[in-house]
Design an enzyme around this catalytic site. Sequence first.
Site: not given
Length: 853
Positions: A259-260, A262-263, A296, A299, A318
């Site tokens: 989905g995506a 979180e960098n 994200e 996170h 998570e």
Amino acid sequence: MAQVKAKYLKDYRAPDHTITQVDLSFVLDGANTQVTAVSQVRRVNDTAKTLVLDGESLTVSQLLVNGQAHEYREVEGQLHLDTDLASFELTIVTQLDPQANLALEGLYMSDGAYCTQCEAEGFRRITYFLDRPDVLAVYSVRIEADKAAFPYLLSNGNRVDSGDLGNGRHFVCWQDPFPKPAYLFALVAGDFDLLSDSFTTKSGREVALQVFVDKGNLHKAHHAMLSLKKSMAWDESRFDLEYDLDIYMIVAVDFFNMGAMENKGLNVFNTKYVLADKDSATDEDYHGIESVVGHEYFHNWTGNRVTCRDWFQLSLKEGLTVFRDQEFSSDMGSRAVNRIHAIKVIKNQQFAEDSGPMAHAIRPDSVIEMNNFYTVTVYNKGAEVIRMMHTLLGEQGFQAGMKCYFERHDGQAVTCDDFVAAMEDASGVDLSQFRRWYSQSGTPELTILEAYDADKQAYRLTVSQHTPATPDQSEKLPLHIPLDLELIASDGRSLLSQVFSVTETEQELVFSEMAERPVPSLLQNFSAPVRLKFDYSVEQLIHLMRYASSEVAKWEASAALFSQAVWGNVEHLKAQQSMYVDPRLVDAVKGLLLDEALDKALLAEVLNFPSLNTLVEQVGQVDLDALAAAREFLIEEIASGCEDELVARYRELASQDDAGARALKNACLTLLLQMSDAHQVLAQRQYEQANNMTDSLGALAALNQEASQLRDSLLSDFQQKWADTPLVMDKWLTLHACCPGEDRVTALRELTLHSAFSFSNPNRVRSLIGAFAAANPLSFHQPDGSGYRFLTEAIIKLNTLNPQVAARIITPLIQFKKFDEQRQKLMRAALEEILALPDLSKDLYEKVSKALA
Ligand code: 0A1
Ligand code: ZN
């Protein structure tokens, strides 16, 4: 078959060396891309004589220790370098070909843009490194590329330098002040449209917000930006957590495995969770964007500021972050409807995972391929475990626990135990038995018996718990289960509502001064992720639908009533008796349809009766054909019994312009069309008059329940209209994948050649092949095995192309134990064929070998 070795949690050891600082320099040049990594290495274990680095598919062109060439060797995919220096500078130059990277891990290309995906173990495809989450380093990054093709060069943290290099090339430098594990590193280079905004944090710092999208899509980025600002404000108000950098960037790419991601400061998103406008995105898409943008963003504290010690602890970040995004969605919209959606994920998918060969605890004990553990168990059951702590501690106690967690562990890589300890210490609630939720896999069964003693005016519930053995774990222990229950009088009065702690194998709850036998609303709000076994009568369930204080309990009661009726008819079919529908069930539904005060979105949930997959999950083994017949019969009977009310409600809703009304309207339409073709004209009109995607797709989905000429002609109209919009064409692919019918596979095989489809794009694969296997059980499980063949062919292709996606879409095939012998035989044969592949990926090997064990 490459070396496949499982890793075990019990073998965790702190690293011998760590890296405190890394300076990365990328020269982006297609197949000649070069990466220079200069790492400051420090020995942590004084007796260590060899530095061992992780790497995968890398070509090293230079390696220096303190500026001098140094010997090294490659051992089982790792790089070994002998040294007894206590600290030194390590320089490694690697050559990469991002264009050839179709697995979409490490550095790859998405539609002409460079981007990275490093979780879980993708950084080792960029350079040799200590690629483990307990090694936290400060990163500086220099990116150099062609200026015209790649005007934006992005990485984590703050932009500190940039310049022109003459020769048509330019560079940008970034610095991230927060130490982070390698999995949070990111780089993006490309040409985008940019939506800019800003957010002022509660302490008054201004943060630049940027959303990068493919050219021409700027107008579709606003909802993501709005969601981001809402997330930032919500995390301040509910969790007292503020953003910590000067810039927050989101880049949307069309090629993405999940989905995506979180960098730190630079989230990379699947376009599916960014792009939306009213014409092309449904209400559900809008909701998905808000929730993933929130996820994200959240996170940044739960995952980035405090990260995982090792990958077995994945649920630390998570489970907690899913809990936080669910709370965010609930605070932004309908709490009840959000809760219902979360419950459905557990009951349909997580229970299925528990009863299949991949059953694992939310903190697994052993892993072959980490990418296989981004599961509904780790994420969604993990969130339920956090939610149970919230239930036991209350909001105040829980927030005290969060505060303690950050005070103790900010800047560290920690374990799930550390989290529970913070919750326990801050609240004073004993969680020692509760911790078993982290180590024990499987779905607990909570069996409840009731007894009423009229003389003593006592009502008694006997509660027992039992967790069936799973392939990974034979012994199970009693868990600490919060049981939220309400007792309701015959006149609808609430007599009591309270959370009890069930901790024993068997336990009694006695309620005195009960002048009459109450109706129990058990496991309210799904207070624990367990299977509830209670023999509700039809009257009791109807009473709950009418009087339960909780909306979620009303929905649960309606779903239970429906399920019971279906299973009753499956028995009738087995006994070759005719099927039957209890008129009280029809009346109950009618009552809800006439109740104008009932929330529309909630009523829509009630009318979306339990799916075939949900029903399959309720039993050990299933006669799929009888089950499908019973389900269809019941829906048709209910719909024809409520036809007038459904039509009236449909008409009244047609002109209303809100998501709840649209959901209810589409639920009514679906029932009407399932009942009779005569209502097709309603769908046709809705499709033709639609001014938003929810209405268009609602009409198509209702028609898609059965093959018809109208369905075909509207689907081809839809295709022509949206041929240039991949995310909408994904919906078209899914409609094709989910149409029932015996010969679906022929049509789907043709569609794999259609220009709207591509095996190299995960969104396309999930929309066509993934949806077929997971959401069209009748066609997938065709007795001739054609569905299994189609999936198997796709998996064989994806095994080398994109192993992660292959291993994800195989899920319905490994859950074969639910089905009859003939189907099991065909499914096993398909798995044997996959297992015999000469170049089988670790991802598939882990799942298939467990399934066949
Ligand atoms: N951490 C992300 C999920 C994610 C995991 C793995 C990925 O690539 C293999 C990508 C994303 C999240 O929870 O949103
Ligand atoms: Zn996450």
